[in-house]
Motif scaffolding. Structure first.
Motif, PDB file in Angstrom:
ATOM      1  N   LEU A  72       0.827  -1.203   0.000  1.00  0.00           N
ATOM      2  CA  LEU A  72       0.000   0.000   0.000  1.00  0.00           C
ATOM      3  C   LEU A  72       0.864   1.258   0.000  1.00  0.00           C
ATOM      4  O   LEU A  72       0.563   2.224  -0.706  1.00  0.00           O
ATOM      5  N   LYS A  73       1.945   1.235   0.752  1.00  0.00           N
ATOM      6  CA  LYS A  73       2.851   2.382   0.787  1.00  0.00           C
ATOM      7  C   LYS A  73       3.444   2.643  -0.599  1.00  0.00           C
ATOM      8  O   LYS A  73       3.503   3.786  -1.069  1.00  0.00           O
ATOM      9  N   GLN A  74       3.853   1.582  -1.277  1.00  0.00           N
ATOM     10  CA  GLN A  74       4.384   1.716  -2.635  1.00  0.00           C
ATOM     11  C   GLN A  74       3.308   2.218  -3.597  1.00  0.00           C
ATOM     12  O   GLN A  74       3.575   3.073  -4.451  1.00  0.00           O
ATOM     13  N   ALA A  75       2.113   1.700  -3.442  1.00  0.00           N
ATOM     14  CA  ALA A  75       1.001   2.128  -4.297  1.00  0.00           C
ATOM     15  C   ALA A  75       0.679   3.605  -4.075  1.00  0.00           C
ATOM     16  O   ALA A  75       0.414   4.338  -5.032  1.00  0.00           O
ATOM     17  N   GLN A  76       0.730   4.032  -2.822  1.00  0.00           N
ATOM     18  CA  GLN A  76       0.427   5.431  -2.517  1.00  0.00           C
ATOM     19  C   GLN A  76       1.475   6.352  -3.141  1.00  0.00           C
ATOM     20  O   GLN A  76       1.131   7.390  -3.705  1.00  0.00           O
ATOM     21  N   ARG A  77       2.721   5.962  -3.063  1.00  0.00           N
ATOM     22  CA  ARG A  77       3.782   6.766  -3.687  1.00  0.00           C
ATOM     23  C   ARG A  77       3.598   6.822  -5.201  1.00  0.00           C
ATOM     24  O   ARG A  77       3.761   7.875  -5.816  1.00  0.00           O
ATOM     25  N   ALA A  78       3.259   5.699  -5.805  1.00  0.00           N
ATOM     26  CA  ALA A  78       3.028   5.667  -7.253  1.00  0.00           C
ATOM     27  C   ALA A  78       1.797   6.503  -7.612  1.00  0.00           C
ATOM     28  O   ALA A  78       1.792   7.206  -8.630  1.00  0.00           O
ATOM     29  N   ILE A  80       0.706   9.160  -6.059  1.00  0.00           N
ATOM     30  CA  ILE A  80       1.076  10.577  -5.979  1.00  0.00           C
ATOM     31  C   ILE A  80       1.768  11.016  -7.262  1.00  0.00           C
ATOM     32  O   ILE A  80       1.470  12.079  -7.816  1.00  0.00           O
ATOM     33  N   THR A  81       2.675  10.180  -7.770  1.00  0.00           N
ATOM     34  CA  THR A  81       3.347  10.492  -9.036  1.00  0.00           C
ATOM     35  C   THR A  81       2.334  10.565 -10.174  1.00  0.00           C
ATOM     36  O   THR A  81       2.339  11.505 -10.971  1.00  0.00           O
ATOM     37  N   TYR A  82       1.440   9.581 -10.242  1.00  0.00           N
ATOM     38  CA  TYR A  82       0.396   9.582 -11.264  1.00  0.00           C
ATOM     39  C   TYR A  82      -0.466  10.836 -11.163  1.00  0.00           C
ATOM     40  O   TYR A  82      -0.730  11.514 -12.171  1.00  0.00           O
ATOM     41  N   ASP A  84       0.124  13.775  -9.863  1.00  0.00           N
ATOM     42  CA  ASP A  84       0.835  14.993 -10.260  1.00  0.00           C
ATOM     43  C   ASP A  84       0.999  15.090 -11.772  1.00  0.00           C
ATOM     44  O   ASP A  84       0.802  16.159 -12.359  1.00  0.00           O
ATOM     45  N   LEU A  85       1.342  13.977 -12.408  1.00  0.00           N
ATOM     46  CA  LEU A  85       1.514  13.984 -13.870  1.00  0.00           C
ATOM     47  C   LEU A  85       0.177  14.155 -14.599  1.00  0.00           C
ATOM     48  O   LEU A  85       0.083  14.904 -15.582  1.00  0.00           O
ATOM     49  N   ALA A  86      -0.849  13.468 -14.132  1.00  0.00           N
ATOM     50  CA  ALA A  86      -2.163  13.577 -14.768  1.00  0.00           C
ATOM     51  C   ALA A  86      -2.698  15.001 -14.670  1.00  0.00           C
ATOM     52  O   ALA A  86      -3.213  15.549 -15.656  1.00  0.00           O
ATOM     53  N   CYS A  87      -2.537  15.614 -13.520  1.00  0.00           N
ATOM     54  CA  CYS A  87      -3.056  16.968 -13.335  1.00  0.00           C
ATOM     55  C   CYS A  87      -2.191  18.002 -14.058  1.00  0.00           C
ATOM     56  O   CYS A  87      -2.710  19.023 -14.522  1.00  0.00           O
ATOM     57  N   ALA A  88      -0.912  17.733 -14.197  1.00  0.00           N
ATOM     58  CA  ALA A  88      -0.061  18.622 -14.998  1.00  0.00           C
ATOM     59  C   ALA A  88      -0.497  18.582 -16.458  1.00  0.00           C
ATOM     60  O   ALA A  88      -0.500  19.612 -17.150  1.00  0.00           O
ATOM     61  N   SER A  89      -0.896  17.412 -16.933  1.00  0.00           N
ATOM     62  CA  SER A  89      -1.343  17.317 -18.324  1.00  0.00           C
ATOM     63  C   SER A  89      -2.673  18.038 -18.518  1.00  0.00           C
ATOM     64  O   SER A  89      -2.887  18.674 -19.559  1.00  0.00           O
ATOM     65  N   THR A 112      -7.999  13.122  -5.742  1.00  0.00           N
ATOM     66  CA  THR A 112      -7.844  12.935  -4.296  1.00  0.00           C
ATOM     67  C   THR A 112      -9.103  12.327  -3.702  1.00  0.00           C
ATOM     68  O   THR A 112      -9.030  11.395  -2.893  1.00  0.00           O
ATOM     69  N   THR A 113     -10.240  12.825  -4.117  1.00  0.00           N
ATOM     70  CA  THR A 113     -11.513  12.290  -3.625  1.00  0.00           C
ATOM     71  C   THR A 113     -11.662  10.818  -4.014  1.00  0.00           C
ATOM     72  O   THR A 113     -12.085   9.983  -3.202  1.00  0.00           O
ATOM     73  N   GLU A 114     -11.293  10.495  -5.245  1.00  0.00           N
ATOM     74  CA  GLU A 114     -11.342   9.097  -5.685  1.00  0.00           C
ATOM     75  C   GLU A 114     -10.398   8.225  -4.875  1.00  0.00           C
ATOM     76  O   GLU A 114     -10.726   7.083  -4.524  1.00  0.00           O
ATOM     77  N   ARG A 115      -9.223   8.748  -4.558  1.00  0.00           N
ATOM     78  CA  ARG A 115      -8.233   7.962  -3.805  1.00  0.00           C
ATOM     79  C   ARG A 115      -8.705   7.706  -2.380  1.00  0.00           C
ATOM     80  O   ARG A 115      -8.457   6.621  -1.833  1.00  0.00           O
ATOM     81  N   VAL A 116      -9.370   8.681  -1.774  1.00  0.00           N
ATOM     82  CA  VAL A 116      -9.920   8.468  -0.425  1.00  0.00           C
ATOM     83  C   VAL A 116     -10.879   7.286  -0.456  1.00  0.00           C
ATOM     84  O   VAL A 116     -10.843   6.426   0.422  1.00  0.00           O
ATOM     85  N   THR A 117     -11.715   7.229  -1.470  1.00  0.00           N
ATOM     86  CA  THR A 117     -12.659   6.118  -1.604  1.00  0.00           C
ATOM     87  C   THR A 117     -11.899   4.794  -1.715  1.00  0.00           C
ATOM     88  O   THR A 117     -12.245   3.812  -1.066  1.00  0.00           O
TER      89      THR A 117
END
Length: 125
Positions: A72-78, A80-82, A84-89, A112-117
């Motif tokens: 889960l920790k690895q997934a959360q880090r990934a 965050i990267t996703y 940031d890149l998706a929102c930059a696009s 963020t709302t989707e990730r909380v779910t």
């Protein structure tokens, strides 16, 4: 007892009203007003995300599931990267325009709302 207090805190957090600025975002008429509304909503969603993630990690630790916690920790880090890149696009679609920041913040709020779910799946019912 500590676990009970944490869950009471989560219940109170979810039951609290949305910040005043975030309630009228659909009615905002200027990019400044939209930006303020979205920033307020994003701050609330980010706080909820951090709390949900922390509680999920604690739950996994309490249930002695270190492999799941590590994953889960690895997934959360990934994620965050996703995010940031998706929102930059999405921001890049409006490069140079006044809606660029609104597009990015709206994207951050949505993801963020989707990730909380998604993280809520790691919490007990």
């Amino acid at each position: 007892m500590e676990a009970v207090m944490r869950w009471l805190f989560v219940i109170l957090l979810v039951a609290l009203p949305v910040p005043a600025g975030a309630q009228d975002c659909d009615e905002a008429e200027t990019t400044l007003a939209m930006g303020v509304c979205l920033q307020d909503a994003l701050a609330a969603a980010d706080a909820e995300l951090n709390l949900t993630y922390r509680l999920a990690m604690e739950q996994l630790g309490e249930n002695e599931l270190p492999a799941v916690a590590t994953s889960l920790k690895q997934a959360q880090r990934a994620w965050i990267t996703y995010r940031d890149l998706a929102c930059a696009s999405e921001r890049a679609l409006y490069a140079g325009g006044s809606m660029a920041g609104i597009a990015r913040t709206g994207c951050l709020l949505r993801l963020t709302t989707e990730r909380v779910t998604g993280l809520s799946e790691f919490l007990p019912n």
